[in-house]
Design an enzyme around this catalytic site. Structure first.
Site, PDB file in Angstrom:
ATOM      1  N   ARG A 287     -10.826 -50.970  40.751  1.00  0.00           N
ATOM      2  CA  ARG A 287     -12.334 -50.391  40.211  1.00  0.00           C
ATOM      3  C   ARG A 287     -12.991 -49.365  41.013  1.00  0.00           C
ATOM      4  NH1 ARG A 287     -13.732 -55.975  41.041  1.00  0.00           N
ATOM      5  NH2 ARG A 287     -13.988 -56.159  38.623  1.00  0.00           N
ATOM      6  N   PHE A 417     -17.451 -50.625  31.715  1.00  0.00           N
ATOM      7  CA  PHE A 417     -15.998 -50.917  31.992  1.00  0.00           C
ATOM      8  C   PHE A 417     -15.820 -51.430  33.354  1.00  0.00           C
ATOM      9  CE2 PHE A 417     -14.273 -46.342  30.188  1.00  0.00           C
ATOM     10  CZ  PHE A 417     -14.030 -47.185  29.319  1.00  0.00           C
ATOM     11  N   GLU A 418     -14.551 -52.135  33.394  1.00  0.00           N
ATOM     12  CA  GLU A 418     -13.829 -52.870  34.596  1.00  0.00           C
ATOM     13  C   GLU A 418     -14.882 -53.868  35.195  1.00  0.00           C
ATOM     14  OE1 GLU A 418     -12.326 -50.284  37.227  1.00  0.00           O
ATOM     15  OE2 GLU A 418     -11.256 -49.072  35.424  1.00  0.00           O
ATOM     16  N   GLY A 419     -15.591 -54.735  34.305  1.00  0.00           N
ATOM     17  CA  GLY A 419     -16.763 -55.570  34.821  1.00  0.00           C
ATOM     18  C   GLY A 419     -17.970 -55.186  34.613  1.00  0.00           C
TER      19      GLY A 419
END
Length: 622
Positions: A287, A417-419
């Site tokens: 991330r 995105f991504e969390g």
């Protein structure tokens, strides 16, 4: 054809899966973790670390910059919604799909810091390409195999990726976002040990163009989740739908179906049941690419804002000279410097032996994506109509095309995105209380009996009798950090704030006990405080190094750091106040009422459904 089934999971099952999947031990130092505990380890991040760039990276960077500036038409990509084969092939020729892959597999072998500097560059030009490369390198095949792959898997698949095979990561489903306990895609063992995969995945970035995927699936018998390498040309793998979005118009994202797909047993990544743990560990460094892209956008935004406000004249002077706009520019510049300081620091720590950077990476992602969005919003406001107008429209009427509108649309996804921002806060909050849960878990666990709590009291009392008083010592530190000169006062504030944070977390645990996990507003504020302290320290450490080196930008960096630190101090003080003086309970009650339909009378549908008197209709007709 296999039909996707919905897998329902109780709250308890979801919690147990999340706990079993997280890293339960710390493999090394963590600056942010210590900060949560009231210990500000400035010595861990100062002197500010900077690894020299390799000659290979410098050559690649120049080639990538030339490609982006002279061979990528981002306006065309945005309008057509397609990357274009010429762009994909150009990236392949550069070796961009193998940036972090070891040279022995044909990759460029860039370090984590070098890779993210390349992502910064791409992020300053085109969000679509950033998503393509980041999804491939950071969470697709390369990163999981680097960490968990067998020698055979690495030789076979990393070689393909380095040569330009595009990869994706498939976890999300229609009913599965941040709650993997509801995962419905199933993997069934065959007699010879292979697996049969059935299910459907949603919002899979790169899914419509991918050659390879890491797919998360639940075992039909054990109900555990594993990770599998799937080749997209295998029978039974299909793209059911190409998704389209507000921004990132070319994003190769879609619904991917798996209908009786046979997976060789050799394509299991790690061990059975390790799927979510593999995903979470992969994301620790994965991330970091997203805040790198946000930083690239912020750099570009400062450039555009500066150029516009120095030339655009209103009421007799450039708009940048008016106080309202100059304040925006000042905050944008100081925030970009702070973002860069923490982003680069997090990458450096990720490359060090003996560091566990899960919280550092989460801070970079959450703080960077949020501040990046804030700055894009300010940039839009500064440029006004020229910010809102598309770049092609600007060019058609003879103005220089500045793609603020496109960057605005493309960057909004960074907070998802991504969390998502909310999940990042919950993740960090859980790690924040990890030590406390190990010590005082019996008091916080809802299942604990009165006897369990009584048995735990002696060890709890012993720990906190030593730890808690330390959170009050050293509050007055007038002579610490003298070597930092004018910036020393900011480190002294950071240390006091760290101790105060630790005390407040403890007070929250004592007050709320088992209910603490539901006090998300309280927990989110503590995480916000910690992130702000961490970024402040990074900016001070970096500027201090510039001063010691006699760097020509040191004085400008001093001004930016001082401004950022002052802004951060006011922000932190406000969050501390809100911990105990807020409207959380009222907001919760009203929010629940909205969910239960009590305020449906406010809706558009309710208003349009109201009966209209006949005489009113006659008056309207007249």
């Amino acid at each position: 054809m296999a039909i996707q089934q919905t897998h329902n999971a109780s709250e308890e099952e979801a919690r147990e899966l999340a706990e079993s999947s997280r890293q339960t031990t710390w493999d090394g130092r963590s600056f942010v973790r210590e900060l949560f505990l009231g210990s500000l380890r400035v010595d861990w991040v100062s002197p500010y670390p900077e690894t020299p760039e390799s000659e290979d990276f410098k050559r690649f960077y120049v080639q990538l910059q030339d490609f982006l500036e002279n061979h990528v038409d981002s306006a065309k990509i945005d309008e057509t919604g397609e990357y274009g084969e010429d762009v994909i092939e150009g990236l392949r020729r550069l070796g961009a799909f193998g940036m972090k892959i070891d040279k022995k597999y044909g990759g460029l072998g860039l370090s984590q810091a070098e890779y993210c500097k390349a992502v910064e560059l791409v992020g300053a030009h085109d969000g679509n390409l950033t998503a393509l490369l980041s999804a491939h390198m950071s969470i697709g095949i390369p990163q999981p195999l680097k960490l968990f792959g067998t020698p055979e898997q690495k030789e076979k698949y990393l070689t393909q990726c380095a040569a330009g095979a595009i990869s994706a990561f498939a976890l999300t489903e229609a009913d599965v976002g941040s709650d993997p306990a509801r995962l419905a895609t199933m993997a069934t063992r065959t007699e010879n040990g292979d697996y049969i995969l059935n299910g459907e995945k949603l919002w899979i970035t790169n899914g419509t163009v991918a050659d390879l995927m890491v797919v998360m699936a639940r075992h039909e018998d054990t109900k555990k989740i594993s990770a599998f390498i799937v080749e997209c040309n295998w029978e039974g793998v299909s793209v059911a739908h190409r998704c389209r979005f507000m921004g990132l118009k070319a994003l190769a994202n879609g619904v991917i179906k798996f209908d009786n797909v046979r997976i060789p047993k050799e394509n299991l990544v790690g061990k059975e049941g390790m799927g979510l743990k593999i995903a979470l560990i992969t994301l620790n460094t994965g991330r970091l690419s997203l805040p790198a892209a946000s930083l690239g956008g912020a750099r570009k935004g400062i450039e555009w804002a500066s150029a516009f406000t120095s030339k655009r004249v209103q009421w007799g002077q450039p708009v940048g000279k008016h106080e309202a706009i100059s304040h925006k520019l000042a905050d944008m510049a100081s925030t970009t410097y702070a973002m860069e300081s923490w982003q680069h620091l997090a990458n450096e720590l990720a490359m060090r032996e003996g560091y566990d950077i899960r919280l550092e990476a989460a801070t970079a992602k959450e703080w960077g994506s949020t501040r990046g969005w804030d700055m894009n919003d300010e940039l839009m406001q500064i440029r006004g109509g020229r910010g809102y107008e598309t770049e092609t429209s600007q060019a058609a009427r003879g103005e220089e095309p500045i793609p603020v509108e496109r960057m605005f649309r493309d960057s909004r996804i960074n907070r998802i995105f991504e969390g998502s921002s909310e999940i990042m806060h919950l993740f960090m909050a859980r790690e924040m209380v990890d030590v406390h849960l190990k010590v005082a878990g019996a008091l916080l666990e809802r299942k604990s009996s009165i006897m369990d709590k009584l048995k735990a009291l002696p060890s709890i009392a012993l720990f906190y009798a030593q730890w808690y008083p330390k959170q009050w010592w050293g509050l007055l530190t007038p002579f610490k950090y003298g070597e930092y000169g004018p910036l020393a006062k900011h480190l002294r504030f950071a240390e006091r704030a760290s101790r105060r944070l630790a005390r407040n977390v403890f007070h929250g645990m004592v007050l709320y006990q088992a209910k603490l996990e539901r006090k998300q507003a309280f927990l989110f504020r503590t995480v916000d405080i910690a992130m702000e302290i961490a970024v402040l320290v990074a900016a001070v450490s970096r500027t201090h190094k510039l001063r010691l080196q006699g760097d020509q930008t040191a004085e400008q960096a001093m001004a930016l750091t001082d401004l950022h630190a002052r802004n951060a101090q006011r922000y932190i003080q406000g969050k501390f106040h809100e911990l105990w003086s807020n409207d959380d309970d009222l907001k919760t009650r009203v929010g629940h009422a909205v969910v239960d339909g009590e305020h449906a009378w406010l809706s558009y549908t309710a208003r349009t459904a109201e009966p209209i008197e006949e005489d009113a209709l006659e008056r309207v007709a007249k």
